[in-house]
Design a protein around this motif. Structure first.
Motif, mmCIF file in Angstrom:
data_model
loop_
_atom_site.group_PDB
_atom_site.id
_atom_site.type_symbol
_atom_site.label_atom_id
_atom_site.label_comp_id
_atom_site.label_asym_id
_atom_site.label_seq_id
_atom_site.Cartn_x
_atom_site.Cartn_y
_atom_site.Cartn_z
ATOM 1 N N MET A 1 -26.783 1.765 -16.357
ATOM 2 C CA MET A 1 -26.577 1.354 -14.963
ATOM 3 C C MET A 1 -26.566 -0.017 -14.683
ATOM 4 O O MET A 1 -26.682 -0.494 -15.688
ATOM 5 N N ALA A 2 -25.590 0.080 -13.947
ATOM 6 C CA ALA A 2 -24.863 -1.360 -13.570
ATOM 7 C C ALA A 2 -25.957 -1.964 -12.599
ATOM 8 O O ALA A 2 -26.307 -1.674 -12.080
ATOM 9 N N ASN A 3 -26.274 -3.255 -13.048
ATOM 10 C CA ASN A 3 -27.367 -4.082 -12.012
ATOM 11 C C ASN A 3 -26.190 -4.654 -11.164
ATOM 12 O O ASN A 3 -25.469 -4.918 -11.258
ATOM 13 N N ASN A 4 -27.022 -4.775 -9.723
ATOM 14 C CA ASN A 4 -26.478 -5.538 -8.558
ATOM 15 C C ASN A 4 -26.129 -7.477 -8.767
ATOM 16 O O ASN A 4 -26.688 -7.556 -9.560
ATOM 17 N N PRO A 5 -24.197 -6.711 -8.700
ATOM 18 C CA PRO A 5 -23.759 -8.566 -8.551
ATOM 19 C C PRO A 5 -24.205 -8.999 -7.946
ATOM 20 O O PRO A 5 -23.677 -10.446 -7.878
ATOM 21 N N PHE A 6 -24.878 -8.860 -7.116
ATOM 22 C CA PHE A 6 -24.904 -10.728 -5.518
ATOM 23 C C PHE A 6 -26.641 -9.743 -5.375
ATOM 24 O O PHE A 6 -27.327 -9.400 -6.046
ATOM 25 N N GLN A 219 -12.508 -12.980 -3.416
ATOM 26 C CA GLN A 219 -12.291 -12.895 -5.216
ATOM 27 C C GLN A 219 -13.351 -12.152 -5.729
ATOM 28 O O GLN A 219 -13.263 -11.847 -6.093
ATOM 29 N N TYR A 220 -14.815 -13.306 -5.722
ATOM 30 C CA TYR A 220 -16.375 -13.208 -6.065
ATOM 31 C C TYR A 220 -16.039 -11.639 -5.279
ATOM 32 O O TYR A 220 -16.918 -10.768 -6.179
ATOM 33 N N VAL A 221 -16.526 -11.029 -4.084
ATOM 34 C CA VAL A 221 -17.045 -10.372 -3.203
ATOM 35 C C VAL A 221 -15.922 -8.816 -3.997
ATOM 36 O O VAL A 221 -17.139 -8.170 -4.794
ATOM 37 N N GLN A 222 -14.953 -9.471 -4.124
ATOM 38 C CA GLN A 222 -13.988 -7.686 -4.501
ATOM 39 C C GLN A 222 -14.322 -7.356 -6.008
ATOM 40 O O GLN A 222 -14.432 -6.719 -6.423
ATOM 41 N N GLU A 223 -14.106 -8.785 -6.703
ATOM 42 C CA GLU A 223 -14.753 -8.256 -8.181
ATOM 43 C C GLU A 223 -16.404 -7.882 -7.980
ATOM 44 O O GLU A 223 -16.247 -6.974 -9.319
ATOM 45 N N ASP A 234 -11.420 -4.349 1.192
ATOM 46 C CA ASP A 234 -10.906 -4.092 2.319
ATOM 47 C C ASP A 234 -12.577 -4.820 2.520
ATOM 48 O O ASP A 234 -13.326 -5.425 3.478
ATOM 49 N N LEU A 235 -13.719 -3.944 2.350
ATOM 50 C CA LEU A 235 -14.493 -4.227 2.394
ATOM 51 C C LEU A 235 -15.163 -6.168 2.303
ATOM 52 O O LEU A 235 -16.007 -5.880 2.883
ATOM 53 N N ALA A 236 -14.687 -6.213 1.602
ATOM 54 C CA ALA A 236 -14.976 -7.785 0.856
ATOM 55 C C ALA A 236 -14.526 -8.742 2.277
ATOM 56 O O ALA A 236 -14.987 -9.734 2.700
ATOM 57 N N LYS A 237 -13.415 -7.905 2.890
ATOM 58 C CA LYS A 237 -12.573 -9.234 3.878
ATOM 59 C C LYS A 237 -13.883 -8.862 4.893
ATOM 60 O O LYS A 237 -13.795 -9.285 5.829
ATOM 61 N N ARG A 238 -14.490 -7.656 4.962
ATOM 62 C CA ARG A 238 -15.015 -7.530 6.388
ATOM 63 C C ARG A 238 -15.799 -7.906 6.639
ATOM 64 O O ARG A 238 -17.019 -8.851 7.555
ATOM 65 N N ILE A 239 -17.669 -8.327 4.910
ATOM 66 C CA ILE A 239 -18.146 -8.701 4.492
ATOM 67 C C ILE A 239 -17.946 -10.353 4.527
ATOM 68 O O ILE A 239 -18.922 -10.452 5.507
ATOM 69 N N LEU A 240 -16.779 -10.922 4.742
ATOM 70 C CA LEU A 240 -16.773 -12.853 4.617
ATOM 71 C C LEU A 240 -16.502 -12.775 6.541
ATOM 72 O O LEU A 240 -17.139 -13.980 6.827
ATOM 73 N N ASN A 241 -16.174 -11.616 7.466
ATOM 74 C CA ASN A 241 -16.064 -11.886 8.307
ATOM 75 C C ASN A 241 -16.975 -12.116 9.288
ATOM 76 O O ASN A 241 -17.401 -12.621 10.076
ATOM 77 N N ILE A 242 -17.998 -10.947 9.175
ATOM 78 C CA ILE A 242 -18.810 -11.084 9.446
ATOM 79 C C ILE A 242 -20.400 -12.038 9.274
ATOM 80 O O ILE A 242 -21.024 -12.651 10.472
ATOM 81 N N THR A 243 -20.091 -12.346 8.484
ATOM 82 C CA THR A 243 -20.701 -13.610 7.913
ATOM 83 C C THR A 243 -20.643 -14.630 8.287
ATOM 84 O O THR A 243 -21.458 -15.951 8.124
ATOM 85 N N ILE A 250 -24.012 -13.634 2.575
ATOM 86 C CA ILE A 250 -22.958 -12.855 2.302
ATOM 87 C C ILE A 250 -23.326 -12.006 1.183
ATOM 88 O O ILE A 250 -23.157 -10.833 0.864
ATOM 89 N N GLN A 251 -23.428 -12.854 -0.049
ATOM 90 C CA GLN A 251 -24.539 -12.402 -1.174
ATOM 91 C C GLN A 251 -25.591 -11.098 -0.191
ATOM 92 O O GLN A 251 -25.876 -9.811 -0.146
ATOM 93 N N GLN A 252 -26.217 -11.521 0.092
ATOM 94 C CA GLN A 252 -27.219 -9.625 1.007
ATOM 95 C C GLN A 252 -26.512 -8.825 1.069
ATOM 96 O O GLN A 252 -27.606 -7.952 0.968
ATOM 97 N N LEU A 253 -25.892 -9.652 2.348
ATOM 98 C CA LEU A 253 -24.559 -8.393 3.253
ATOM 99 C C LEU A 253 -24.418 -7.259 1.491
ATOM 100 O O LEU A 253 -23.899 -6.050 1.952
ATOM 101 N N ALA A 254 -23.295 -7.659 1.005
ATOM 102 C CA ALA A 254 -22.606 -7.324 -0.352
ATOM 103 C C ALA A 254 -24.039 -6.839 -1.153
ATOM 104 O O ALA A 254 -23.594 -5.639 -1.878
ATOM 105 N N ALA A 255 -25.140 -7.142 -1.147
ATOM 106 C CA ALA A 255 -25.662 -7.056 -1.763
ATOM 107 C C ALA A 255 -26.534 -5.108 -1.413
ATOM 108 O O ALA A 255 -26.346 -3.972 -2.358
ATOM 109 N N SER A 256 -26.051 -5.238 -0.190
ATOM 110 C CA SER A 256 -26.747 -3.694 0.203
ATOM 111 C C SER A 256 -25.155 -2.481 0.184
ATOM 112 O O SER A 256 -25.902 -2.091 0.159
ATOM 113 N N VAL A 257 -24.566 -3.579 0.532
ATOM 114 C CA VAL A 257 -22.918 -2.497 0.716
ATOM 115 C C VAL A 257 -23.403 -2.158 -1.045
ATOM 116 O O VAL A 257 -22.626 -0.880 -0.905
#
Length: 358
Positions: A1-6, A219-223, A234-243, A250-257
């Motif tokens: 199983m992959a590890n969380n990248p954030f 690019q980093y969040v999308q990857e 689309d999810l990466a854009k929303r994460i950056l706009n909210i934060t 960004i890292q915290q929200l992306a990790a939860s997503v």
């Protein structure tokens, strides 16, 4: 199983470190010269991670001092000696310590196996500081210049009146140490290093660390999300706009997503950001409530306007000077940050406010 990248909440290193190529190159150039460096940014913008990445790349010895851990000049001296002992063998330093005018007590903590350094109470703090900083010059060599990083350097002004003069007087005589000063209080750091009458006026190269550009972070969040969703763009854009492109959040929200998507905890992938935000706000609800009740009426007005309008406002009968002086105090306390304009430091708290105010 992959590890969380954030990753968030701690010093970030590869593979979690993103971008900052231009800033990294500038810092490396400074460290490879005889000059000193001052790096200023709001809290949790990644300046510590950036500096340590640059320092590690030099492969030179370094010490890292968090000035917030010191409550007196003697504490600062103890921290300097302690961190130096972590970096160099005691056998090498022993001969240098013999030249101290006040010999420190050095002991091994039986629980942590760490080194403890203490000076007898009541001794002259000026002597302690001179000897501790002098040690840095002694252990350094032309081939392996020591890098001394002082984090939250603006806190020195709280230790003792005139300590900035003492530090500058010692440091300016040294030629084998690169000093790096990090600070999150922009007004205080600017006053220390840019005010003409300050002892540290133009002592080193000044850098202001900004937010990572939207496209680079996108690019980093999308990857990072692409392994668990087809809607990563689309999810990466929303994460950056909210934060608001704040690195740590960004890292915290992306990790939860990522966790929600990876462990299939929702029916629609498109709902991942909203669900993650709802969970994060719920976790901090009590803390946010306590924070809100501790603010004055004027501070609440400022937070309300920044959350709903995105800018400061002088309506409701408050003078512009009152609004900006209060905002400056909140900036100093860490509740606000200032880039192009004032912003609420914590985007999760901002969204909690919007929920309350709706």
């Amino acid at each position: 199983m992959a590890n969380n990248p954030f990753k968030y909440g701690t010093i970030v290193q590869e593979p979690y470190f993103t971008d900052r190529k231009e800033e990294l190159a500038t810092i490396k150039e400074s460290l490879n010269s005889a000059n000193h460096l001052i790096l200023i940014s709001p809290r949790r913008f990644g300046k510590t991670s950036l500096i340590l990445k640059a320092v590690h790349a030099t492969k030179r010895p370094y010490i890292f001092i968090n000035v917030q851990r010191a409550v007196s000049t003697a504490d600062l001296a103890e921290l300097i000696v302690k961190e130096t002992l972590k970096r160099y063998p005691l056998e090498r330093i022993k001969s240098f310590l013999k030249h101290f005018r006040i010999i420190p007590t050095i002991s091994i903590n039986p629980i942590t196996n760490g080194i403890d350094v203490t000076f007898n109470p009541g001794v002259d703090s000026n002597i302690l500081l001179e000897d501790a900083l002098g040690l840095l010059e002694m252990v350094s060599t032309k081939k392996e210049r020591l890098i001394a990083v002082f984090d939250e350097f603006q806190e020195i002004l709280t230790l003792e009146k005139g300590i900035d003069k003492k530090l500058r007087a010692i440091m300016q005589e040294q030629s084998l140490v690169n000093y790096v000063f990090l600070g999150s209080q922009e007004s205080m750091m600017t006053s220390i290093f840019e005010k003409v009458k300050s002892p540290f006026y133009h002592f080193g190269q000044l850098m202001h660390l900004k937010k990572i550009p939207f496209e680079d972070f996108h690019q980093y969040v999308q990857e990072g999300l692409s392994a668990v969703t087809t809607e990563s763009n689309d999810l990466a854009k929303r994460i950056l706009n909210i934060t608001g492109c704040h690195p740590d959040y960004i890292q915290q929200l992306a990790a939860s997503v990522w966790d929600l998507l990876n462990y299939k905890k929702l029916d629609r992938e498109a709902d991942a950001v909203d669900t993650a935000m709802t969970q994060l706000i719920a976790v901090h609800d009590l803390d946010f409530e306590r924070l809100w009740t501790g603010f004055t009426k004027n501070e609440r007005r400022i937070l309300r306007d920044l959350a709903t309008l995105g800018k400061l406002s002088s309506k409701d009968g408050y003078a512009t000077s009152t609004t900006y002086s209060t905002a400056s105090r909140m900036l100093k306390a860490g509740y606000l940050i200032k880039t192009e304009t004032y912003e609420i430091e914590d985007p999760f708290f901002k969204n909690w406010l919007l929920t309350r105010l709706s």
